[in-house]
Each structure stands twice: as C-alpha cells, then as structure tokens.
Design an enzyme around this catalytic site. Sequence first.
Site, mmCIF file in Angstrom:
data_model
loop_
_atom_site.group_PDB
_atom_site.id
_atom_site.type_symbol
_atom_site.label_atom_id
_atom_site.label_comp_id
_atom_site.label_asym_id
_atom_site.label_seq_id
_atom_site.Cartn_x
_atom_site.Cartn_y
_atom_site.Cartn_z
ATOM 1 N N SER A 140 35.177 40.901 44.418
ATOM 2 C CA SER A 140 36.653 41.292 44.281
ATOM 3 C C SER A 140 36.643 42.720 43.691
ATOM 4 O O SER A 140 35.871 43.617 43.450
ATOM 5 C CB SER A 140 37.330 40.585 43.130
ATOM 6 O OG SER A 140 38.565 41.069 42.758
ATOM 7 N N TYR A 153 36.924 38.157 34.102
ATOM 8 C CA TYR A 153 36.807 38.012 35.645
ATOM 9 C C TYR A 153 36.351 39.220 36.285
ATOM 10 O O TYR A 153 35.512 39.400 37.186
ATOM 11 C CB TYR A 153 38.373 38.017 36.114
ATOM 12 C CG TYR A 153 38.572 37.784 37.566
ATOM 13 C CD1 TYR A 153 38.263 36.700 38.067
ATOM 14 C CD2 TYR A 153 38.782 38.713 38.509
ATOM 15 C CE1 TYR A 153 38.426 36.288 39.658
ATOM 16 C CE2 TYR A 153 38.922 38.687 40.035
ATOM 17 C CZ TYR A 153 38.568 37.388 40.582
ATOM 18 O OH TYR A 153 38.757 37.100 41.766
#
Length: 246
Positions: A140, A153
């Site tokens: 990501s 995350y």
Amino acid sequence: MPKKILITGASSGIGRGLAYELAGRGYALALTARRAETLEEIRDDLKSKHPSATVVVHPLDVVDYDAVPGVISACAEGLGGLDILFANAGIGLGEKVGKGRFAEARRTIETNLIGAMATVDAAVQYFLEQGHGHIVGTCSVAAFRGMPRSSSYSASKAGFALYLESLRAEVVPKKINVTVLYPGYIDTPLNDMLKNRPFLISAEKGAAMIADMIERKVKSSTVPVWPWCILGRLFKLLPTSVVAKF
C-alpha cells in the site's frame, strides 16, 4: 496452457476484481478467503460468464498459519500446477494508539504481515520445488509513511514490502519473480468508510492495471503509477506537523 494463479483475499475488493479480470484473460484461478459461501458465489458467477474457465475455491484464514501450506498444495493440485501467487488478503481497522484497542492492532499485523508471510513462504517452497514461479504482494502507499489512525496498517504494509524485497534478493539465482505493488485509493470495502480518498479509482480499473503489471512482471509499482509514484516519495519528506493533519 493458461497461466494458473492463486489469489488470497478473493472475496472482495482488489482480489475479487482481479479474479474477474484474469478470468476474462483466460487464466485458471484458485480463490481463497475466509467466507466459503462468497467464494462459491464468485466461482459460479465466473463460470457463468466464462464457461470454459477453471476456478477452484478453498476457504482460508491466513492467520491459521498451519493451514496455509495445505491450502496452497490443494489449490495447486486443483489447477494442475501453479504459476503465480497473488498475496492480497488484508484488513484495516483504523485503531488509535493508546486507546485500549491493541487487540485490533495485533489482528492487523497478524493478518497483513504474518499471514501474508506464511502464504508467501508456502508458495515459495512450492515454486522452488518446481523450479519457477511468480510472487505478487499487495502492499500500500501507506507503507511509504506512517499515518495517524493507521499505525498498525502502515507498519504491516511496510513490513510486508521489505519482506518481499528481501525475498527477491534470496531468489536471484532462481526462476522466481517477485512483484511488490503499492495501491493508492482503490474503491474497496477496506476504505469506503473514509471521507477523503484522493485520486480514487474503481476496483475494476485497479484490477486491470494490476493484471497488466503481473503480466509484465514488474518489480515494484504504485497502482496507479501516476500520481502515486511522485506522492509516495513526497510522503517521506513531509513534516510530521503536516502528516498529523491527515
């Protein structure tokens, strides 16, 4: 012979979009996710759209680390081989540090990092035995800079990216390719609760871009390439006071 790919986290989002994209390109698919019923619905829908397609499904929670190798083997057996692993299963719970939600942070790390590592490890063992293969990992743009309310995350995605880079260095003498992908905002259930999703693209468009990158065997890329290839670098340079406002 069609290429054979195993997609984890195939029940929604990028994984589901890629399954539909690659089925249209003639790939043989093995799909895994936690929700068996959803996988079966996707399989039946894909078969209705592409009657000649090979689609096998196996329920898998990647945090059940001991189960991962067996599912990889079962998928390979169901497809008659395996060429590509798309390690994509992941969650994002958006917890804040120091607010009594460490269990959610731990779950994020266990799924996005350790579960992804377990999946890649099992697939690499298979690829080493057969003498070739292609590992593709979904990271990501959050891996470029830790963001507020996304600490675990961001850490999980940065850790997975480094793990894949290390893997690439390990398998240099082998016929195993490693692709590290850094998606920006792609319209999926992982981020659809956010108020601001800059440069948002649809899951279908993102899947088509990812399929092209897989076929070109790129080493690493943001998805889409522009503008995230520039913004990713800029994230690292921003003052913390600016990042804190995100």
